[in-house]
Design a protein around this motif. Sequence first.
Motif, PDB file in Angstrom:
ATOM      1  N   ASN A 123      13.246 -15.915  12.222  1.00 57.89           N
ATOM      2  CA  ASN A 123      12.378 -14.826  12.681  1.00 57.89           C
ATOM      3  C   ASN A 123      10.911 -15.064  12.330  1.00 57.89           C
ATOM      4  O   ASN A 123      10.017 -14.679  13.074  1.00 57.89           O
ATOM      5  CB  ASN A 123      12.848 -13.489  12.111  1.00 57.89           C
ATOM      6  CG  ASN A 123      13.026 -13.501  10.610  1.00 57.89           C
ATOM      7  OD1 ASN A 123      13.779 -14.318  10.088  1.00 57.89           O
ATOM      8  ND2 ASN A 123      12.345 -12.623   9.907  1.00 57.89           N
ATOM      9  N   HIS A 124      10.639 -15.734  11.193  1.00 52.39           N
ATOM     10  CA  HIS A 124       9.237 -15.943  10.807  1.00 52.39           C
ATOM     11  C   HIS A 124       8.518 -16.952  11.697  1.00 52.39           C
ATOM     12  O   HIS A 124       7.297 -17.049  11.643  1.00 52.39           O
ATOM     13  CB  HIS A 124       9.129 -16.347   9.340  1.00 52.39           C
ATOM     14  CG  HIS A 124       9.137 -15.160   8.437  1.00 52.39           C
ATOM     15  ND1 HIS A 124       7.987 -14.572   7.978  1.00 52.39           N
ATOM     16  CD2 HIS A 124      10.156 -14.424   7.940  1.00 52.39           C
ATOM     17  CE1 HIS A 124       8.293 -13.533   7.215  1.00 52.39           C
ATOM     18  NE2 HIS A 124       9.611 -13.425   7.185  1.00 52.39           N
ATOM     19  N   ASP A 143      12.770 -19.912   9.139  1.00 54.82           N
ATOM     20  CA  ASP A 143      11.803 -19.378   8.180  1.00 54.82           C
ATOM     21  C   ASP A 143      11.222 -20.485   7.303  1.00 54.82           C
ATOM     22  O   ASP A 143      11.157 -20.361   6.081  1.00 54.82           O
ATOM     23  CB  ASP A 143      12.399 -18.242   7.346  1.00 54.82           C
ATOM     24  CG  ASP A 143      12.572 -16.971   8.169  1.00 54.82           C
ATOM     25  OD1 ASP A 143      12.369 -17.015   9.391  1.00 54.82           O
ATOM     26  OD2 ASP A 143      12.907 -15.928   7.579  1.00 54.82           O
ATOM     27  N   HIS A 169      16.710  -9.755  16.557  1.00 58.52           N
ATOM     28  CA  HIS A 169      17.072 -10.507  15.350  1.00 58.52           C
ATOM     29  C   HIS A 169      18.594 -10.472  15.148  1.00 58.52           C
ATOM     30  O   HIS A 169      19.185  -9.393  15.068  1.00 58.52           O
ATOM     31  CB  HIS A 169      16.366  -9.843  14.159  1.00 58.52           C
ATOM     32  CG  HIS A 169      16.497 -10.568  12.854  1.00 58.52           C
ATOM     33  ND1 HIS A 169      16.155 -11.884  12.690  1.00 58.52           N
ATOM     34  CD2 HIS A 169      16.912 -10.132  11.639  1.00 58.52           C
ATOM     35  CE1 HIS A 169      16.350 -12.231  11.423  1.00 58.52           C
ATOM     36  NE2 HIS A 169      16.815 -11.186  10.771  1.00 58.52           N
ATOM     37  N   ASP A 219      18.012 -16.474   5.956  1.00 60.27           N
ATOM     38  CA  ASP A 219      17.354 -15.181   6.136  1.00 60.27           C
ATOM     39  C   ASP A 219      17.310 -14.380   4.831  1.00 60.27           C
ATOM     40  O   ASP A 219      16.268 -13.852   4.465  1.00 60.27           O
ATOM     41  CB  ASP A 219      18.035 -14.364   7.243  1.00 60.27           C
ATOM     42  CG  ASP A 219      17.097 -13.322   7.851  1.00 60.27           C
ATOM     43  OD1 ASP A 219      15.866 -13.492   7.745  1.00 60.27           O
ATOM     44  OD2 ASP A 219      17.584 -12.336   8.431  1.00 60.27           O
ATOM     45  N   ASP A 248      14.660 -21.007   4.554  1.00 55.83           N
ATOM     46  CA  ASP A 248      13.746 -19.975   4.019  1.00 55.83           C
ATOM     47  C   ASP A 248      12.812 -20.481   2.918  1.00 55.83           C
ATOM     48  O   ASP A 248      13.099 -20.353   1.727  1.00 55.83           O
ATOM     49  CB  ASP A 248      14.513 -18.743   3.532  1.00 55.83           C
ATOM     50  CG  ASP A 248      15.201 -18.040   4.678  1.00 55.83           C
ATOM     51  OD1 ASP A 248      16.246 -18.536   5.114  1.00 55.83           O
ATOM     52  OD2 ASP A 248      14.673 -17.035   5.169  1.00 55.83           O
ATOM     53  N   HIS A 287      20.063 -18.868  11.740  1.00 60.45           N
ATOM     54  CA  HIS A 287      19.256 -18.291  10.662  1.00 60.45           C
ATOM     55  C   HIS A 287      19.906 -17.048  10.038  1.00 60.45           C
ATOM     56  O   HIS A 287      19.916 -16.881   8.822  1.00 60.45           O
ATOM     57  CB  HIS A 287      17.856 -17.971  11.190  1.00 60.45           C
ATOM     58  CG  HIS A 287      16.943 -17.427  10.149  1.00 60.45           C
ATOM     59  ND1 HIS A 287      16.599 -18.156   9.029  1.00 60.45           N
ATOM     60  CD2 HIS A 287      16.337 -16.226  10.018  1.00 60.45           C
ATOM     61  CE1 HIS A 287      15.804 -17.421   8.275  1.00 60.45           C
ATOM     62  NE2 HIS A 287      15.630 -16.261   8.838  1.00 60.45           N
TER      63      HIS A 287
END
Length: 624
Positions: free
Chosen positions: A337-338, A299, A439, A531, A259, A471
Motif C-alpha cells: 500500500n505504501h 512497503d 487494500h 503489512d 515492510d 503484502h
Amino acid sequence: MKILFFLTCSIFFIESLAAQTVRIPASYSNIHYDESGRLYFQKDNQRFYADTAKANYSLQQMLGNPQGGEDGITLNFGSIKGTLVYGFIPYGKAPHPLPVYRLSAPLQNGKAVMNIKRDFRDPYDMVGWQQSGIMHIGYRVIDERGMILYDGVVSVTGKGPFAVVPAIYDGPYVNNVTHNSAVLWFKTDSPVQASVKVNKKQFSDVTPQTHHELAITGLQPATEYQYKVQYGSLSQTYSFKTAPKPGSRKPFVFAYTSDSRHAYGGGERMVYGANAYIMKKIGALAYQQNAAFLQFTGDMINGYLTNKEEQHLQLTNWKKALEPFWHYMPVYAGQGNHEALTYSFKNSAGATVASIDKFPYAATSAETVMQEAFVNPANGPESEDGNKYDPDASQLDFPSYKENVFYYSYDNVAMIVLNSDYWYAPQVSRESATSGGMHGYLMDNQIAWLKQTIDKLEKDATIDHIFLTQHTPVFPNGGHVGDDMWYRGNNDKRPYIAGKPVEKGIIERRDEYLDILINRSKKVLAVLTGDEHNYNRLQLTKEVNIYPDNYPHKKLNVSRSIYQINNGAAGAPYYAQETAPWSSHTKAFSVQNALCLFYVDGKKVKMKVINPDTLNEIDTIELR
Ligand SMILES: [Fe+2]
C-alpha cells in the motif's frame, strides 16, 4: 458578427483546454475536470480538488548535475539546505563496495565543491586516481534537520582538470535468474551505450540510454558466472550463480521479509523513505546465509506520494541499501500500500477526502513506477481490463499487472507474487464514490490468472513446494485487524468499479483465494505476508475459527492445512498484537526485526527466523 466571433473563440478555447487534459479512466466515478482543466472529485455538490503541490524532492535533483573543473567537481542540489558528505567508492577493491565518507561541506545555495586535488591527495588516495585518472566519489546529501536524503555517486576521469563521465547510481543488479539465463540491469545518470560481458560473450545496449537491462542467455545450470559491466571507459565486475536444473532437489536457502519504510531514531533508519539501516543488515544476512534469492513483498518505502520523481527517489534509496548484495543475489519486490502513487483530493482544510491511483496509468500509476524501478518476471496477467465490470471494453481503464504480479521458480520451489494493493484507492473502504481498488482485495482477473498458474505448477513434476506472497495478511494479527483480508469480519467491504460495488465482498474473496490454495493444490505450503510490522505464524486447520459471528455466506472447506507466515519486520515502526478469532493459533509473535530463511532440502522445508540486527534466532520450525 462580433458576438459570433467571440463565441467561436470561446468554444475553441474550451475545446483546446479539454484536449490538454488526459482521459479519465471509465473505471472511476465522480471524477471530472473543471472549466480550466483542474481535476476534482465531486460529492454532494461539493468539489474536492486534486492536490497539485510540488514534490519535496526528486531523484533527478539528487543526481546533482555534476560539473567538472580544474580542481574538482561541483554538485548542485537546487533549493536544498544542509550538508554534503563525500568519499571514494573502492570498486574492484572490495566484493561489496560502499562509499567511505571522509569529508563534508556545507551546501551553499544548494551547491558544494568537492576539491579532489586538495581533499584526495596522498595519503587519502585509496583508489589510486593520481595514477589511473579514474575515480568514483560517493556522496551523501543531508538536510538541515539531519535527515539523509540520498546516497549518490559521481564518476570522474582526469588528474586535473577533471571530467564527469556516466556513473551507475543504481545497480548493477541481477534478477530473473533461471537455470540457463539471468537479467543484469542498472541505471546511469547520463545516457551511455553499456554492455555486459559474461562467459566471453558480450551483451550490449542498442542505443545510448540511462536504463540498462540486458538479458543474458545460453548459460549452464548451477554455475557461477563472473560478469563485467562496461560503461564508457569504466567497468565493474561481480558474479551471480544460475539456478540448478529444475527438479534437481539439491538443498538451498531463500529469504523473505517486507515492510522497511523509514523509522525513527535518526541516521540510516531514515534515508528518505526507507529504513536503510535494517535493510542493509537484511541484505548482508541473506547473502551470508547463501540465499538463492530474497523475496520482499511491499512497503519498501514511506511512499503515498503524488509525484513520480519523488517516489523514484525513495525507491532508489531502498535499492541502494541492498545494492552491495544485489550485485550477486536477486531481489524480487512486490507491491504494497505504501507504494501508492495517487491523485489526492483535499477539502478546504487540506485534509484528504479521497485518493485514486494516478493516471494516465501507463505513464504515472503506482504499478508503472514499480515496473520502472524493478526488474521482475513479466509472466503475470495483463490488467483488470476486460473483467465483467469493465465499463469500456475498447479502452484501457486499469493499470498494468506487468512485473507486479508474477511467478518464478528455483529448483523445486515456485514463488507466486500477488498484488493485493492493485489500482489502490487508499480511502475506498470508507469513501467508495471515486471507485478504486481496495487494500487486501485480489481482483477477478488476478484470481483467474492464479487458478491457471496453480494448475500449471501442480502438473509440473519438477515443483514440490509452492509459496504465495502478497503484502496483506489473510489473517491479520497486529496492526491491521481493521483491514487486510478481514476488515473486522465486515464482508461489505469491497472495491468499486465505475461507481458500482463488485459482487464478492472481502471475506468471500479471501475464501475463494484460500480455496484455490488448499483445495485446488496439494503443493501450496505457505502464504508469506507483511503489512503488519511484526513476525508471527499461523497454521490454518479446520479447527481455526476464521469467521465473524452469524456469517451468512458459504464457508471454506479446510481440507488440509497451510501456513500463513507474516513478516513485516524489516524496519518499519512496529505493531503489537491485537485480538482476532484466530489469535489462539497465532504463534511466535515478535516485534523484533526479522528475516525468514527457508531451508529447502528435497521434500523437506525448514524455516529459521533471525533478527538481522543482533543475529539472534526468533523462531525455528519444520514446515514440511
Ligand atoms: Fe502495508
